[in-house]
Design a protein around this motif. Structure first.
Motif, PDB file in Angstrom:
ATOM      1  N   PHE A  53       1.414  10.209   2.056  1.00  0.00           N
ATOM      2  CA  PHE A  53       1.171  11.455   2.790  1.00  0.00           C
ATOM      3  C   PHE A  53       0.075  11.256   3.835  1.00  0.00           C
ATOM      4  CE2 PHE A  53       3.155  13.299  -1.007  1.00  0.00           C
ATOM      5  CZ  PHE A  53       4.051  14.177  -0.422  1.00  0.00           C
ATOM      6  N   MET A  54      -1.014  10.604   3.437  1.00  0.00           N
ATOM      7  CA  MET A  54      -2.154  10.420   4.328  1.00  0.00           C
ATOM      8  C   MET A  54      -1.785   9.553   5.530  1.00  0.00           C
ATOM      9  SD  MET A  54      -4.951  10.007   1.285  1.00  0.00           S
ATOM     10  CE  MET A  54      -6.416   9.694   2.237  1.00  0.00           C
ATOM     11  N   ASP A  55      -0.953   8.518   5.309  1.00  0.00           N
ATOM     12  CA  ASP A  55      -0.529   7.638   6.399  1.00  0.00           C
ATOM     13  C   ASP A  55       0.285   8.391   7.446  1.00  0.00           C
ATOM     14  OD1 ASP A  55      -1.835   5.531   5.239  1.00  0.00           O
ATOM     15  OD2 ASP A  55      -0.023   4.562   4.455  1.00  0.00           O
ATOM     16  N   LYS A  56       0.910   9.494   7.029  1.00  0.00           N
ATOM     17  CA  LYS A  56       1.690  10.316   7.962  1.00  0.00           C
ATOM     18  C   LYS A  56       0.832  11.421   8.575  1.00  0.00           C
ATOM     19  CE  LYS A  56       5.935   9.762   5.279  1.00  0.00           C
ATOM     20  NZ  LYS A  56       6.782  10.445   4.304  1.00  0.00           N
ATOM     21  N   GLY A  57      -0.465  11.423   8.214  1.00  0.00           N
ATOM     22  CA  GLY A  57      -1.359  12.455   8.735  1.00  0.00           C
ATOM     23  C   GLY A  57      -1.190  13.792   8.045  1.00  0.00           C
ATOM     24  N   GLN A  58      -0.596  13.782   6.860  1.00  0.00           N
ATOM     25  CA  GLN A  58      -0.356  15.025   6.120  1.00  0.00           C
ATOM     26  C   GLN A  58      -1.392  15.188   5.009  1.00  0.00           C
ATOM     27  OE1 GLN A  58       3.627  14.272   4.717  1.00  0.00           O
ATOM     28  NE2 GLN A  58       4.583  14.982   6.608  1.00  0.00           N
ATOM     29  N   LEU A  59      -1.610  16.436   4.616  1.00  0.00           N
ATOM     30  CA  LEU A  59      -2.484  16.709   3.480  1.00  0.00           C
ATOM     31  C   LEU A  59      -1.790  16.265   2.195  1.00  0.00           C
ATOM     32  CD1 LEU A  59      -3.829  20.284   4.288  1.00  0.00           C
ATOM     33  CD2 LEU A  59      -5.097  18.145   4.363  1.00  0.00           C
ATOM     34  N   VAL A  60      -2.578  15.770   1.259  1.00  0.00           N
ATOM     35  CA  VAL A  60      -2.018  15.390  -0.041  1.00  0.00           C
ATOM     36  C   VAL A  60      -1.688  16.686  -0.790  1.00  0.00           C
ATOM     37  CG1 VAL A  60      -2.485  14.170  -2.197  1.00  0.00           C
ATOM     38  CG2 VAL A  60      -3.390  13.278  -0.034  1.00  0.00           C
ATOM     39  N   PRO A  61      -0.439  16.837  -1.263  1.00  0.00           N
ATOM     40  CA  PRO A  61      -0.056  18.073  -1.950  1.00  0.00           C
ATOM     41  C   PRO A  61      -0.891  18.334  -3.209  1.00  0.00           C
ATOM     42  CG  PRO A  61       1.879  16.717  -1.481  1.00  0.00           C
ATOM     43  CD  PRO A  61       0.664  15.891  -1.168  1.00  0.00           C
ATOM     44  N   ASP A  62      -1.038  19.622  -3.517  1.00  0.00           N
ATOM     45  CA  ASP A  62      -1.825  20.024  -4.685  1.00  0.00           C
ATOM     46  C   ASP A  62      -1.352  19.341  -5.963  1.00  0.00           C
ATOM     47  OD1 ASP A  62      -3.212  21.650  -2.972  1.00  0.00           O
ATOM     48  OD2 ASP A  62      -2.400  23.536  -3.754  1.00  0.00           O
ATOM     49  N   GLU A  63      -0.022  19.192  -6.125  1.00  0.00           N
ATOM     50  CA  GLU A  63       0.498  18.602  -7.367  1.00  0.00           C
ATOM     51  C   GLU A  63      -0.028  17.181  -7.560  1.00  0.00           C
ATOM     52  OE1 GLU A  63       3.537  19.260  -4.811  1.00  0.00           O
ATOM     53  OE2 GLU A  63       2.292  21.034  -5.075  1.00  0.00           O
ATOM     54  N   VAL A  64      -0.144  16.435  -6.465  1.00  0.00           N
ATOM     55  CA  VAL A  64      -0.630  15.058  -6.554  1.00  0.00           C
ATOM     56  C   VAL A  64      -2.112  15.063  -6.928  1.00  0.00           C
ATOM     57  CG1 VAL A  64      -0.993  12.887  -5.283  1.00  0.00           C
ATOM     58  CG2 VAL A  64       1.100  14.226  -4.921  1.00  0.00           C
ATOM     59  N   VAL A  65      -2.888  15.941  -6.304  1.00  0.00           N
ATOM     60  CA  VAL A  65      -4.322  16.020  -6.604  1.00  0.00           C
ATOM     61  C   VAL A  65      -4.527  16.470  -8.056  1.00  0.00           C
ATOM     62  CG1 VAL A  65      -6.508  17.108  -5.984  1.00  0.00           C
ATOM     63  CG2 VAL A  65      -4.898  16.453  -4.187  1.00  0.00           C
ATOM     64  N   ILE A  66      -3.757  17.453  -8.492  1.00  0.00           N
ATOM     65  CA  ILE A  66      -3.856  17.917  -9.886  1.00  0.00           C
ATOM     66  C   ILE A  66      -3.496  16.772 -10.839  1.00  0.00           C
ATOM     67  CG2 ILE A  66      -2.701  19.409 -11.596  1.00  0.00           C
ATOM     68  CD1 ILE A  66      -4.796  20.957 -10.142  1.00  0.00           C
ATOM     69  N   GLY A  67      -2.509  15.972 -10.466  1.00  0.00           N
ATOM     70  CA  GLY A  67      -2.136  14.812 -11.281  1.00  0.00           C
ATOM     71  C   GLY A  67      -3.293  13.833 -11.415  1.00  0.00           C
ATOM     72  N   MET A  68      -4.023  13.633 -10.322  1.00  0.00           N
ATOM     73  CA  MET A  68      -5.179  12.731 -10.351  1.00  0.00           C
ATOM     74  C   MET A  68      -6.293  13.303 -11.226  1.00  0.00           C
ATOM     75  SD  MET A  68      -5.446  11.453  -6.421  1.00  0.00           S
ATOM     76  CE  MET A  68      -4.116  10.545  -5.656  1.00  0.00           C
ATOM     77  N   ILE A  69      -6.483  14.610 -11.153  1.00  0.00           N
ATOM     78  CA  ILE A  69      -7.500  15.247 -11.990  1.00  0.00           C
ATOM     79  C   ILE A  69      -7.100  15.132 -13.458  1.00  0.00           C
ATOM     80  CG2 ILE A  69      -8.536  17.480 -12.610  1.00  0.00           C
ATOM     81  CD1 ILE A  69      -8.457  18.132  -9.564  1.00  0.00           C
ATOM     82  N   SER A  70      -5.833  15.322 -13.748  1.00  0.00           N
ATOM     83  CA  SER A  70      -5.332  15.180 -15.115  1.00  0.00           C
ATOM     84  C   SER A  70      -5.620  13.780 -15.639  1.00  0.00           C
ATOM     85  CB  SER A  70      -3.827  15.480 -15.157  1.00  0.00           C
ATOM     86  OG  SER A  70      -3.344  15.362 -16.471  1.00  0.00           O
ATOM     87  N   SER A  71      -5.357  12.767 -14.819  1.00  0.00           N
ATOM     88  CA  SER A  71      -5.636  11.381 -15.211  1.00  0.00           C
ATOM     89  C   SER A  71      -7.125  11.173 -15.474  1.00  0.00           C
ATOM     90  CB  SER A  71      -5.187  10.401 -14.119  1.00  0.00           C
ATOM     91  OG  SER A  71      -3.797  10.433 -13.970  1.00  0.00           O
ATOM     92  N   ALA A  72      -7.953  11.730 -14.597  1.00  0.00           N
ATOM     93  CA  ALA A  72      -9.407  11.585 -14.767  1.00  0.00           C
ATOM     94  C   ALA A  72      -9.872  12.235 -16.068  1.00  0.00           C
ATOM     95  CB  ALA A  72     -10.147  12.190 -13.575  1.00  0.00           C
ATOM     96  N   ALA A  96      -3.859  26.349 -10.382  1.00  0.00           N
ATOM     97  CA  ALA A  96      -3.286  25.108 -10.913  1.00  0.00           C
ATOM     98  C   ALA A  96      -4.297  24.380 -11.802  1.00  0.00           C
ATOM     99  CB  ALA A  96      -2.826  24.205  -9.770  1.00  0.00           C
ATOM    100  N   LEU A  97      -5.561  24.369 -11.381  1.00  0.00           N
ATOM    101  CA  LEU A  97      -6.611  23.737 -12.182  1.00  0.00           C
ATOM    102  C   LEU A  97      -6.762  24.456 -13.517  1.00  0.00           C
ATOM    103  CD1 LEU A  97      -8.908  21.686 -12.533  1.00  0.00           C
ATOM    104  CD2 LEU A  97     -10.411  23.307 -11.344  1.00  0.00           C
ATOM    105  N   ASP A  98      -6.782  25.779 -13.493  1.00  0.00           N
ATOM    106  CA  ASP A  98      -6.903  26.539 -14.734  1.00  0.00           C
ATOM    107  C   ASP A  98      -5.749  26.239 -15.691  1.00  0.00           C
ATOM    108  OD1 ASP A  98      -9.299  27.660 -14.039  1.00  0.00           O
ATOM    109  OD2 ASP A  98      -8.539  29.699 -13.800  1.00  0.00           O
ATOM    110  N   LYS A  99      -4.539  26.142 -15.152  1.00  0.00           N
ATOM    111  CA  LYS A  99      -3.362  25.838 -15.995  1.00  0.00           C
ATOM    112  C   LYS A  99      -3.496  24.441 -16.606  1.00  0.00           C
ATOM    113  CE  LYS A  99      -0.066  28.923 -13.812  1.00  0.00           C
ATOM    114  NZ  LYS A  99       0.924  29.088 -12.766  1.00  0.00           N
TER     115      LYS A  99
END
Length: 191
Positions: A53-72, A96-99
């Motif tokens: 996503f970043m290479d295309k200049g797009q924002l990283v979708p929330d689902e991907v960020v939430i996935g990273m937080i879940s892993s952390a 999404a974070l609360d869920k």
């Protein structure tokens, strides 16, 4: 587990206070920027997806960020709690974070928001710009635009957490230790 969100506009002292809170309470610092860089550097599936996503200049979708937080969260089972920095930035992200946290049998205890006047923020950032090497800290027009952007985006997150009575404004002016004492007083009352 004690989880908190520390909010504050650019120049509010959030970075300084985060370090002190992490040291005192043994919290794990969760910065989405750091998570993204780490996942990409380690070429994890989520990191590769984010990089795409970043290479295309797009924002990283929330689902991907939430996935990273879940892993952390999963990778730090010994953590006493987490200090969220730079996330959530929208009401949808907060929901999404609360869920996610509910699935992990925990929740956000409080959102502490450093309250600093715009003039004080501008003065601090201009002063920081003298030594930081950051060009966005040397131009008053850009600084004011960053503060406005912060206020426009984060009001929705504060409104989201206000409905659960989890937002506490902390006077972010004065000495570093005075501000830290105010933050600790709120945390100690909840922990």
């Amino acid at each position: 587990m004690f989880n908190l969100i520390l909010f504050g506009p650019p120049g509010s002292g959030k970075g300084t206070q985060s370090e002190k809170l992490i040291a005192k309470y043994g919290l794990k610092h969760l910065s989405t920027g750091d998570l993204l860089r780490s996942e990409i550097a380690n070429a994890t599936p989520l990191g590769l997806e984010a990089k795409n996503f970043m290479d295309k200049g797009q924002l990283v979708p929330d689902e991907v960020v939430i996935g990273m937080i879940s892993s952390a969260l999963d990778n730090n089972p010994q953590a006493k709690g987490f200090l969220f920095d730079g996330f959530p930035r929208t009401a949808a992200q907060a929901e999404a974070l609360d869920k996610l946290l509910e699935l992990k049998n925990t929740s956000i205890a409080v959102m502490l928001a450093l309250d600093v006047s715009e003039e004080e923020l501008v003065n601090r950032l201009l002063k920081r710009g003298e030594t930081s090497g950051r060009s966005d800290d040397t131009n008053e027009t850009i600084i004011r635009a960053r503060i406005t952007e912060y206020q426009n985006k984060t009001t929705a997150v504060a409104d989201y957490y206000k409905q659960f009575d989890k937002v506490v404004l902390i006077k972010g002016e004065g000495g570093i230790d005075d501000i830290f004492d105010r933050l600790c007083k709120e945390i100690d009352a909840l922990a």
